[in-house]
Motif scaffolding. Structure first.
Motif, mmCIF file in Angstrom:
data_model
loop_
_atom_site.group_PDB
_atom_site.id
_atom_site.type_symbol
_atom_site.label_atom_id
_atom_site.label_comp_id
_atom_site.label_asym_id
_atom_site.label_seq_id
_atom_site.Cartn_x
_atom_site.Cartn_y
_atom_site.Cartn_z
ATOM 1 N N GLU A 33 3.374 3.944 -3.644
ATOM 2 C CA GLU A 33 2.651 4.417 -2.471
ATOM 3 C C GLU A 33 3.583 4.915 -1.363
ATOM 4 O OE1 GLU A 33 -0.801 4.950 -1.858
ATOM 5 O OE2 GLU A 33 -0.474 4.948 -4.020
ATOM 6 N N GLY A 78 -2.673 6.561 1.811
ATOM 7 C CA GLY A 78 -1.652 7.577 1.613
ATOM 8 C C GLY A 78 -0.694 7.729 2.778
ATOM 9 N N ARG A 146 -10.362 8.315 -5.244
ATOM 10 C CA ARG A 146 -8.929 8.386 -4.930
ATOM 11 C C ARG A 146 -8.247 7.044 -5.201
ATOM 12 N NH1 ARG A 146 -6.411 9.609 1.032
ATOM 13 N NH2 ARG A 146 -4.249 9.700 0.387
ATOM 14 N N ARG A 150 -5.285 6.234 -8.006
ATOM 15 C CA ARG A 150 -4.006 5.620 -7.668
ATOM 16 C C ARG A 150 -3.772 4.347 -8.499
ATOM 17 N NH1 ARG A 150 -0.619 7.899 -7.402
ATOM 18 N NH2 ARG A 150 0.656 6.346 -6.374
#
Length: 165
Positions: A33, A78, A146, A150
């Protein structure tokens, strides 16, 4: 990166293998990340009754669940911490927050989904790290998609897939 993963267990069983897995998965999720500063993550391993109690105390929800996440800060998905502005002055680490994992629930779900306990614990840890970093999935919209993307990317990079466990 010198992250500190603090793991406690309320369980009488040996959790050494689980702890080793968490010490591999959590830093990998942070790195994936883009977290470029040392962080602290606190983990509690418990059973369904323990997580139900915490869920009731902290969220006023009287039921067991698989994982709970309690972020210390509000980050945007993000957009992880980039500097030591939020760091504890004594440790130099950013205290991202706490995660609570029910190993009882992880075992049951790993069996139900056919990929085993190890993959399920790894998934729950990555899922929780993403919550600590601001991701959410309260609806079935783009944020949830999303977050799922991830999770799978991070687990895939670790060589942890649904089929291999």
């Amino acid at each position: 990166m010198d992250n500190e993963i603090i793991i406690e267990s309320e369980l009488e069983e040996d959790t050494a293998a689980c702890e080793t897995l968490l010490r591999r998965v959590i830093p990998a999720a942070l790195e994936a990340e883009g977290v470029g500063v040392p962080c602290e993550v606190d983990v509690l391993l418990t059973n369904d009754e323990g997580i139900r109690r915490i869920n009731l105390e902290q969220r006023d929800v009287d039921r067991a669940t698989d994982v709970l996440s309690f972020p210390m800060f509000e980050y945007a998905p993000g957009r992880p911490p980039e500097d030591a502005a939020d760091a504890d002055p004594e440790t130099g680490l950013i205290p991202l927050g706490d995660m609570v994992i029910s190993l009882e629930r992880a075992r049951a779900q790993g069996e139900e989904y056919g990929h085993g306990t190890e993959r399920e614990v790894a998934y729950l840890a990555v899922h929780s790290v993403l919550h600590l970093l601001g991701y959410d999935h309260m609806d079935d919209g783009p944020e949830k998609a999303r977050m799922r993307e991830r999770e799978e990317a991070i687990l895939g990079a670790l060589g942890i897939s649904r089929r291999q466990m």
